[in-house]
Write an enzyme that holds these catalytic residues in place. Structure first.
Site, PDB file in Angstrom:
ATOM      1  N   SER A   1     -16.094 -30.519 -12.398  1.00 25.70           N
ATOM      2  CA  SER A   1     -15.296 -29.472 -13.025  1.00 25.70           C
ATOM      3  C   SER A   1     -14.476 -30.045 -14.173  1.00 25.70           C
ATOM      4  CB  SER A   1     -14.357 -28.905 -11.955  1.00 25.70           C
ATOM      5  OG  SER A   1     -13.330 -28.167 -12.560  1.00 25.70           O
TER       6      SER A   1
ATOM      7  N   TYR B   1      -7.576 -30.091  -5.021  1.00 21.79           N
ATOM      8  CA  TYR B   1      -8.946 -29.707  -5.401  1.00 21.79           C
ATOM      9  C   TYR B   1      -9.453 -30.591  -6.535  1.00 21.79           C
ATOM     10  CZ  TYR B   1     -12.721 -27.239  -7.761  1.00 21.79           C
ATOM     11  OH  TYR B   1     -13.917 -26.940  -8.378  1.00 21.79           O
TER      12      TYR B   1
ATOM     13  N   LYS C   1     -12.624 -33.640  -6.860  1.00 17.98           N
ATOM     14  CA  LYS C   1     -13.713 -33.775  -7.848  1.00 17.98           C
ATOM     15  C   LYS C   1     -13.678 -35.171  -8.474  1.00 17.98           C
ATOM     16  CE  LYS C   1     -15.494 -29.719  -7.298  1.00 17.98           C
ATOM     17  NZ  LYS C   1     -16.741 -29.595  -6.525  1.00 17.98           N
TER      18      LYS C   1
HETATM   19  N1  LIG Z   1     -16.785 -21.200  -9.847  1.00 15.57           N
HETATM   20  C1  LIG Z   1     -16.123 -21.982 -10.654  1.00 15.57           C
HETATM   21  O1  LIG Z   1     -15.343 -21.521 -11.494  1.00 15.57           O
HETATM   22  C2  LIG Z   1     -16.305 -23.480 -10.605  1.00 15.57           C
HETATM   23  C3  LIG Z   1     -15.826 -24.279 -11.658  1.00 15.57           C
HETATM   24  C4  LIG Z   1     -15.991 -25.664 -11.592  1.00 15.57           C
HETATM   25  C5  LIG Z   1     -16.641 -26.241 -10.500  1.00 15.57           C
HETATM   26  N2  LIG Z   1     -17.082 -25.436  -9.482  1.00 15.57           N
HETATM   27  C6  LIG Z   1     -17.752 -26.069  -8.334  1.00 15.57           C
HETATM   28  O2  LIG Z   1     -19.053 -25.523  -8.201  1.00 15.57           O
HETATM   29  C7  LIG Z   1     -19.432 -25.483  -6.822  1.00 15.57           C
HETATM   30  C8  LIG Z   1     -19.910 -24.083  -6.467  1.00 15.57           C
HETATM   31  O3  LIG Z   1     -18.892 -23.152  -6.765  1.00 15.57           O
HETATM   32  P1  LIG Z   1     -19.059 -21.597  -6.496  1.00 15.57           P
HETATM   33  O4  LIG Z   1     -18.192 -20.898  -7.475  1.00 15.57           O
HETATM   34  O5  LIG Z   1     -20.495 -21.247  -6.416  1.00 15.57           O
HETATM   35  O6  LIG Z   1     -18.379 -21.496  -5.067  1.00 15.57           O
HETATM   36  P2  LIG Z   1     -18.785 -20.593  -3.794  1.00 15.57           P
HETATM   37  O7  LIG Z   1     -17.639 -20.663  -2.863  1.00 15.57           O
HETATM   38  O8  LIG Z   1     -19.269 -19.269  -4.230  1.00 15.57           O
HETATM   39  O9  LIG Z   1     -20.028 -21.414  -3.203  1.00 15.57           O
HETATM   40  C9  LIG Z   1     -19.862 -22.546  -2.389  1.00 15.57           C
HETATM   41  C10 LIG Z   1     -20.770 -22.367  -1.173  1.00 15.57           C
HETATM   42  O10 LIG Z   1     -20.651 -23.524  -0.335  1.00 15.57           O
HETATM   43  C11 LIG Z   1     -20.583 -23.098   1.012  1.00 15.57           C
HETATM   44  N3  LIG Z   1     -19.869 -24.166   1.744  1.00 15.57           N
HETATM   45  C12 LIG Z   1     -18.592 -24.599   1.554  1.00 15.57           C
HETATM   46  N4  LIG Z   1     -18.309 -25.592   2.404  1.00 15.57           N
HETATM   47  C13 LIG Z   1     -19.436 -25.814   3.146  1.00 15.57           C
HETATM   48  C14 LIG Z   1     -19.776 -26.724   4.199  1.00 15.57           C
HETATM   49  N5  LIG Z   1     -18.906 -27.606   4.681  1.00 15.57           N
HETATM   50  N6  LIG Z   1     -21.037 -26.668   4.715  1.00 15.57           N
HETATM   51  C15 LIG Z   1     -21.944 -25.776   4.253  1.00 15.57           C
HETATM   52  N7  LIG Z   1     -21.666 -24.893   3.271  1.00 15.57           N
HETATM   53  C16 LIG Z   1     -20.436 -24.911   2.728  1.00 15.57           C
HETATM   54  C17 LIG Z   1     -19.849 -21.761   0.975  1.00 15.57           C
HETATM   55  O11 LIG Z   1     -20.147 -20.942   2.080  1.00 15.57           O
HETATM   56  C18 LIG Z   1     -20.391 -21.164  -0.329  1.00 15.57           C
HETATM   57  O12 LIG Z   1     -21.552 -20.387  -0.101  1.00 15.57           O
HETATM   58  C19 LIG Z   1     -18.216 -25.954  -6.041  1.00 15.57           C
HETATM   59  O13 LIG Z   1     -18.383 -27.334  -5.766  1.00 15.57           O
HETATM   60  C20 LIG Z   1     -17.070 -25.760  -7.004  1.00 15.57           C
HETATM   61  O14 LIG Z   1     -16.013 -26.659  -6.770  1.00 15.57           O
HETATM   62  C21 LIG Z   1     -16.945 -24.080  -9.524  1.00 15.57           C
END
Ligand SMILES: NC(=O)c1ccc[n+]([C@@H]2O[C@H](COP(=O)([O-])OP(=O)(O)OC[C@H]3O[C@@H](n4cnc5c(N)ncnc54)[C@H](O)[C@@H]3O)[C@@H](O)[C@H]2O)c1
Length: 343
Positions: free
Chosen positions: A125, A150, A154
């Site tokens: 991120s 958080y 990362k």
């Molecule tokens: N959405 C954003 O703005 C953004 C920005 C930068 C980085 N990210 C990173 O991208 C990744 C995906 O983000 P997203 O927006 O799709 O989030 P999201 O919450 O929609 O998806 C994450 C998924 O991981 C699953 N999960 C979490 N912990 C788990 C575990 N211990 N075992 C199995 N499944 C698990 C959740 O059920 C969910 O379906 C994350 O690592 C997040 O930190 C997201």
């Protein structure tokens, strides 16, 4: 046919990436414990692609389960999305965040080492940069002390991956540093649907417009920006999903310049919260009920990417506009609510 493990594949970015992988002819296996997503997403993926990814429901913190999964499957790459992602919540629940964002990564890397799986794409991120001194942000900017647990997960994750790729020469990895992914698939069959109140701007905007939330709070209009509201680099989630395919291909085709690489993924253009609201109202014809409130602690004034390294090395750049992002987010919200009112 190449097989890709997508952790967190029923989540927001994971589901859009799964669609693009299936469209490109990959076999996709998803592991997700549904802590922040819903099995229904699998139906959406199937409707779009005509294919259903294989789904494994368990917690990636469970090392035994991760190991036996790797024992049974022959994988060509892993895309690791699964994590908690709410900056504010991480301040109140640091231990939950450190456990859930670090233990699965350790389990996956150990299993990759043990079962000789070579390629990892990691969801990082722009939070790793903190409040940058100048803009746009390039990959060689210093990594400052994280301003939330958080963000720290990362930073630590990237360090764990870098150290592992240095020690285990058969593991290559690419960390993708996302700026602000928004929008939904054009079919409106998958999109972002947080469980509980949204932590990000766009679901809050669409939920307010549809009447699920009463009013959108804009945190501060006295920042040093043209209209006083914070500036971010919003990119379409489908553009972002496409970048993951490029990263997987780069490693599978042995084109990585180093065993561990990282790339910024953004449009390169900063957009203010006020511009998002104005554009949303313009493209949807909806009037948004919002109010300006005090600044929120920890918010960064402005941040946007220099995405030129990703263009040069991955052959990737964004194609979709802010109008596309907001229109698709709105279509998804509307269709989702319609469907759930009927049922
Ligand atoms: N959405 C954003 O703005 C953004 C920005 C930068 C980085 N990210 C990173 O991208 C990744 C995906 O983000 P997203 O927006 O799709 O989030 P999201 O919450 O929609 O998806 C994450 C998924 O991981 C699953 N999960 C979490 N912990 C788990 C575990 N211990 N075992 C199995 N499944 C698990 C959740 O059920 C969910 O379906 C994350 O690592 C997040 O930190 C997201």
């Amino acid at each position: 046919m190449k097989t890709i493990l997508v952790t967190g594949g029923t989540g927001y970015i994971g589901s859009h990436t799964t669609v693009e992988l299936l469209k490109q002819g990959y076999r996709v296996l998803i592991i997700d414990n549904l802590v922040n997503s819903n099995k229904e997403t699998l139906k959406g993926i199937e409707k779009i692609t005509g294919l259903r990814p294989e789904f494994f429901e368990f917690d990636l913190c469970d090392q035994e389960k991760v190991n036996s999964f790797f024992e049974n499957e022959k994988l060509d790459a892993v895309i690791h999305f699964a994590a908690y992602k709410a900056v504010g919540e991480s301040v109140d629940k640091p231990l939950e965040y450190y456990r859930n964002n670090l233990v699965p990564l350790l389990n996956i890397l150990e299993a990759m080492k043990k079962h000789d799986v070579g390629n990892l794409v990691f969801s990082s991120s722009c939070t790793v940069y903190g409040e940058p001194d100048t803009l746009p942000v390039t990959e060689d900017f210093p990594i400052k002390k994280a301003n939330s647990p958080y963000g720290n997960t990362k930073q630590i994750s990237e360090e764990i991956i870098e150290d592992t790729t240095r020690a285990c020469k058969n593991i290559k990895a690419i960390a993708l540093r996302y700026f602000n992914p928004i929008g939904a698939h054009e079919s409106a069959l998958i999109g972002e649907m947080p469980i509980g109140p949204p932590n990000c701007l766009i679901p809050y905007v669409t939920q307010t417009a549809i009447g699920v939330r009463e009013c959108l709070s804009v945190y501060g209009d006295d920042y040093n920006t043209p209209d006083g509201t914070c500036i971010r680099d919003y990119l379409h989630v489908v553009d972002l999903a496409e970048a993951h395919i490029k990263a997987v291909e780069r490693m599978i085709d042995n084109k990585s310049a180093k065993n561990f690489e990282y790339f910024n993924l953004g449009t390169g253009k900063g957009v203010s919260v006020k511009e998002v609201i104005d554009t949303f109202e313009k493209v949807t014809g909806e009037k948004l009920n919002y109010k300006i409130v005090d600044r929120r602690e920890g918010d960064i004034e402005k941040v946007y990417a220099d995405p030129s390294l990703a263009e040069k090395e991955l052959g990737w750049k964004t194609k979709r506009s802010l109008d596309d992002m907001l229109k698709s987010a709105w279509e998804w919200e509307r269709k989702y609510r319609e469907k759930h009112e009927e049922s």
